[in-house]
Scaffold this motif. Structure first.
Motif, mmCIF file in Angstrom:
data_model
loop_
_atom_site.group_PDB
_atom_site.id
_atom_site.type_symbol
_atom_site.label_atom_id
_atom_site.label_comp_id
_atom_site.label_asym_id
_atom_site.label_seq_id
_atom_site.Cartn_x
_atom_site.Cartn_y
_atom_site.Cartn_z
ATOM 1 N N GLY A 48 0.883 -1.157 0.000
ATOM 2 C CA GLY A 48 0.000 0.000 0.000
ATOM 3 C C GLY A 48 0.905 1.186 0.000
ATOM 4 N N SER A 49 0.640 2.166 -0.858
ATOM 5 C CA SER A 49 1.668 3.171 -0.913
ATOM 6 C C SER A 49 1.207 4.580 -0.573
ATOM 7 C CB SER A 49 2.372 3.153 -2.260
ATOM 8 O OG SER A 49 1.522 2.714 -3.255
ATOM 9 N N ALA A 50 -0.098 4.846 -0.644
ATOM 10 C CA ALA A 50 -0.491 6.217 -0.381
ATOM 11 C C ALA A 50 -0.367 6.529 1.102
ATOM 12 C CB ALA A 50 -1.934 6.440 -0.807
ATOM 13 N N GLY A 51 0.062 7.720 1.430
ATOM 14 C CA GLY A 51 0.150 8.134 2.815
ATOM 15 C C GLY A 51 -1.131 8.814 3.209
ATOM 16 N N LYS A 52 -1.260 9.100 4.515
ATOM 17 C CA LYS A 52 -2.492 9.723 4.954
ATOM 18 C C LYS A 52 -2.495 11.198 4.557
ATOM 19 C CE LYS A 52 -6.393 10.242 6.904
ATOM 20 N NZ LYS A 52 -7.600 9.608 6.422
ATOM 21 N N ASN A 53 -1.372 11.863 4.744
ATOM 22 C CA ASN A 53 -1.341 13.263 4.375
ATOM 23 C C ASN A 53 -0.197 13.557 3.409
ATOM 24 O OD1 ASN A 53 -0.275 12.360 6.749
ATOM 25 N ND2 ASN A 53 -0.025 14.386 7.636
ATOM 26 N N PRO A 54 -0.387 13.192 2.147
ATOM 27 C CA PRO A 54 0.679 13.312 1.164
ATOM 28 C C PRO A 54 1.132 14.764 0.977
ATOM 29 C CG PRO A 54 -1.302 12.345 0.186
ATOM 30 C CD PRO A 54 -1.625 12.698 1.587
ATOM 31 N N SER A 93 1.606 17.081 3.370
ATOM 32 C CA SER A 93 2.509 17.600 4.395
ATOM 33 C C SER A 93 3.937 17.157 4.133
ATOM 34 C CB SER A 93 2.057 17.123 5.773
ATOM 35 O OG SER A 93 2.510 15.806 5.991
ATOM 36 N N SER A 94 4.889 17.954 4.548
ATOM 37 C CA SER A 94 6.279 17.622 4.293
ATOM 38 C C SER A 94 6.751 16.625 5.341
ATOM 39 C CB SER A 94 7.122 18.880 4.345
ATOM 40 O OG SER A 94 7.040 19.433 5.630
ATOM 41 N N GLY A 95 7.781 15.884 4.981
ATOM 42 C CA GLY A 95 8.241 14.745 5.780
ATOM 43 C C GLY A 95 8.398 14.991 7.273
ATOM 44 N N ARG A 143 -4.758 -0.355 9.629
ATOM 45 C CA ARG A 143 -4.360 0.775 8.799
ATOM 46 C C ARG A 143 -4.938 0.735 7.383
ATOM 47 N NH1 ARG A 143 -0.612 3.339 5.343
ATOM 48 N NH2 ARG A 143 -0.169 1.318 4.428
ATOM 49 N N ARG A 192 -2.503 11.816 14.783
ATOM 50 C CA ARG A 192 -1.736 12.485 13.738
ATOM 51 C C ARG A 192 -2.266 12.119 12.357
ATOM 52 N NH1 ARG A 192 3.762 10.572 14.905
ATOM 53 N NH2 ARG A 192 3.608 9.109 13.188
ATOM 54 N N GLN A 193 -2.676 10.892 12.204
ATOM 55 C CA GLN A 193 -3.118 10.441 10.886
ATOM 56 C C GLN A 193 -4.623 10.566 10.702
ATOM 57 O OE1 GLN A 193 -1.325 6.566 10.358
ATOM 58 N NE2 GLN A 193 0.669 7.490 10.070
ATOM 59 N N ALA A 198 6.932 12.070 13.057
ATOM 60 C CA ALA A 198 6.901 10.923 12.146
ATOM 61 C C ALA A 198 8.318 10.537 11.736
ATOM 62 C CB ALA A 198 6.054 11.253 10.926
#
Lengths: 304, 416
Positions: free
Chosen positions: B44-50, B52-54, B128, B154-155, B400
């Protein structure tokens, strides 16, 4: 009359032959679909994932980061080597234990054949995890096995050859290899049994008639004829054993971690999916390479 | 293998080989397919908040909001609760859970109680993909450890609690009302708290006490008979405190130094294993002489064997809580809140604590507990004195990026 019969079947055969041209493919379709969905696609996903960078919060982006394979190997090569050595040892042990048993079931068991076969499969009726946990009890310090092994100086021997690090049996290389051997033994016995069951006893008789000794008969008749079973059995034992992560976790210590545990922990704990994917892929490549060399050496490559 | 003695061109042999192998191949391919499916599930590759910066700092970026589902609480008198194993009171025959039954009797809400929360990471990996995909997890409430709550908030995976449904939350201990990861307790309220310290078995240590992490990691008498926890914050936290650091504000260097100390102990063969709850079995048998351990577990073991001892290191030990949270799209949010409210009655909580032996986050539990069992009411591991509490420390929240980095270092230690 006979001619008429031939003619009539001939005319009936014509349309059915045309149908036959697509029927085999139609029958293959579910299997092929299965493979595409559950094998090819995950493989592609895994390969692509291993080349991504990022983290769980921000998502993963494909960057073609091949360097991760180098990092993965550099950091975890001891676990790869260890997994292959443990799996290899367990496979050899399973072969040594399984061959005589399979031979007995196939050739000598008579009416008990089915009963023994059921007994071989019986462990599968309980979960893999429970069976491995049972080994913790069997090998634990306060159980008679360890006590006897200590009295018979087996523990001293195991410690001397470095399979254990103190006078207990649990939490050692020895326990992990035992667990692997035990858990995958049926996968060795069943293919061996199918090969040996087809062995025509008259061939062995004939060898005797030709003054072959028991050893010669085994080496020149029984063994070569059972080779397909040996190849299949060793593969079915070695491949899952090399990727196993339960035995090392439950029966081992911190010095016996296998690559399966590393992958498990990277996937589920660290959530470093790219590294986990790269580690899995490396394991896959190693095993495929080893298997193809092995099958070639065993002389059965055209059959696999 | 044995090519010379084996004539490949012999048709009979060839046929025998053929019969033996063709079917096996299909079996193997099937097995490979099943294995691969497991991999796919983990992908699974999508993040929750793509966007926002790392390395966004904690609380620096606004957490995405968890979506709520239409609440079916009023029509379906049901709540689905996932919890850790052996983490609730049971009747003496082990068949029923008295406080849950009493709850159902009182409110008419049936509780579907599942003990499928075995480990924070493992549970997170399980839910998740569902939360990420905007799907209902089938659970209305579960209990996550502090740091996992931080991640879930956070997510945007957990919903805000409606305090109107939880009036008893006024009983929450003062020390737990304002926590770093959830200021004002908007999303979470504690279920149980506990310490991570050192547990040891006098029989296996030869009568020796084990009272500091240094001793645990270096005492030759314990060699190969020590286990540590796979819970990073407890294991590394204990070592950092031993090294004089404050775990509520440590630095990268402090963390790395602690990892190096642990690595040394591991390379020396001091450490048998890194474990979850399963250390209890080994500790009881004496196969583990001493280990990093959670209070409740050890208190339970002490009932059966007075040789089992617990030490809270002088230099500090970790304090953690497992907290109720309500996941996004939970179908019975109000019922879950009523359940939380019910357990915030000190009399009810005392029954739970009497059984699980952890520390209650509810004011007034100590008095109720003393009524049930005066001995338990005096146990400093269940009702800690202010002196004990003053030595307890809470591991600080991580960004994170930090979490990722530390997890990597720690997993290299535990698996490599």
């Amino acid at each position: 009359m006979a001619e008429a019969a031939v003619l009539s079947t001939g005319s009936a055969a014509a349309p059915s032959r045309r149908r036959r041209s697509w029927v085999p493919y139609a029958l293959l379709l579910p299997g092929l679909l299965w493979l595409v969905v559950f094998f090819v696609l995950p493989m592609v996903t895994l390969a692509s994932q291993s080349l991504q960078e990022g983290n769980v919060d921000d998502g993963y982006v494909f960057t073609g980061n091949v360097g991760i394979y180098v990092d993965a190997l550099q950091q975890y090569w001891p676990q790869y080597v260890r997994s292959l050595v443990y799996a290899g040892t367990a496979t050899v042990l399973a072969l040594l234990l399984g061959y005589p048993l399979a031979y007995f079931i196939a050739q000598k068991a008579g009416r008990y054949k089915n009963l023994i076969l059921v007994l071989v499969i019986a462990p599968f009726f309980t979960s893999f995890l429970i069976r491995t946990l049972a080994w913790r009890t069997i090998l634990s310090d306060d159980w008679f096995v360890t006590e006897w092994a200590q009295k018979l100086h087996i523990t001293d021997f195991l410690q001397a050859v470095g399979l254990t690090s103190n006078d207990s049996l649990l939490s050692s290389k020895f326990a992990v290899i035992m667990g692997l051997t035990y858990n995958f033994l049926p996968f060795m016995i069943l293919p061996l049994y199918t090969s040996l069951e087809r062995l025509d006893p008259r061939l062995i008789e004939a060898a005797g008639d030709l003054y072959a000794s028991a050893w010669q008969t085994f080496r020149r008749v029984t063994w070569p004829l059972s080779l397909p079973g040996v190849v299949a059995g060793t593969l079915l034992t070695f491949i899952p054993a090399a990727g196993d992560f339960i035995n090392a976790r439950l029966l081992g210590n911190t010095q016996t971690t296998m690559i399966g545990s590393v992958i498990d922990s990277q996937f589920l704990r660290v959530l470093d999916y790219p590294l986990a994917a790269a580690l899995s892929f490396i394991l896959l490549i190693i095993i495929v390479t080893m298997v193809s060399v092995y099958v070639r050496r065993a002389g059965t490559e055209e059959l696999l | 293998m044995n090519e010379s003695s084996f004539d490949k061109d012999n048709p009979i042999l060839r046929a025998a080989l053929m019969r033996g192998l063709v079917s096996r191949r299909s079996a193997m391919m099937g097995a490979a397919g099943v294995g691969a499916a497991a991999f796919l599930a983990a992908c699974g590759s999508a993040g929750k908040n793509p966007s926002s910066s790392g390395g966004g700092t904690l609380g620096g970026t606004i957490a995405p909001l968890a979506s709520a589902a239409p609440d079916m609480s009023d029509t379906e008198k049901l709540v689905n609760w996932s919890n850790w194993t052996e983490y609730i009171d049971t009747s003496s025959d082990g068949k029923t859970r008295p406080t849950l039954e009493a709850f159902t009797k009182k409110t008419g809400i049936a509780v579907n109680y599942t003990e499928d929360y075995l480990d924070n990471d493992e549970f997170y990996a399980k839910v998740r993909p569902l939360l990420q995909g905007g799907k209902d997890t089938g659970r209305d409430v579960w209990c996550s450890t502090d740091w996992m709550v931080a991640r879930l908030i956070r997510q945007g995976f957990v919903q805000k609690l409606d305090r109107a449904n939880i009036p008893n939350v006024a009983n929450l201990s003062d020390s737990l009302t304002n926590v770093e990861f959830d200021p004002g307790r908007l999303y979470s309220v504690p279920w149980q708290s506990g310490f991570a310290g050192i547990g040891y078995n006098l029989k296996a240590t030869g009568g020796r006490k084990v009272e500091s992490m240094t001793q645990l990691l270096t005492d030759p008498a314990l060699k190969g008979k020590v286990t540590l926890l796979t819970e990073m914050r407890d294991t590394v936290g204990l070592v950092m405190m031993e090294q004089g650091k404050d775990i509520s504000k440590f630095t990268d260097d402090d963390f790395i130094t602690a990892i190096a100390t642990l690595q040394q102990a591991k390379d020396a063969g001091q450490i048998l294993r890194f474990t979850g709850n399963e250390y209890t079995e080994g500790l009881a048998k004496g196969e583990i002489a001493a280990c990093a351990a959670w209070t409740g577990d050890v208190v339970q073991l002490q009932f059966d064997d007075p040789n089992i001892q617990y030490a809270l290191p002088q230099k500090g030990f970790t304090l953690w809580s497992d907290n109720f949270v309500i996941p996004a799209l939970a179908k019975h949010k109000k019922n879950a809140e009523k359940l939380i409210d019910y357990y915030y009655d000190p009399a009810v909580m005392a029954q739970v604590v009497a059984s699980v032996n952890y520390i209650s986050p509810v004011k007034g539990t100590a008095e109720e507990l003393t009524k049930l069992d005066p001995k338990l009411g005096k146990n400093p591991l269940i009702v800690p004195t202010p002196e004990v509490m003053s030595r307890a420390q809470v591991f600080r929240g991580l960004t994170a990026a930090e979490e990722n980095k530390y997890n990597k270092l720690f997993s290299a230690l535990t698996t490599a």
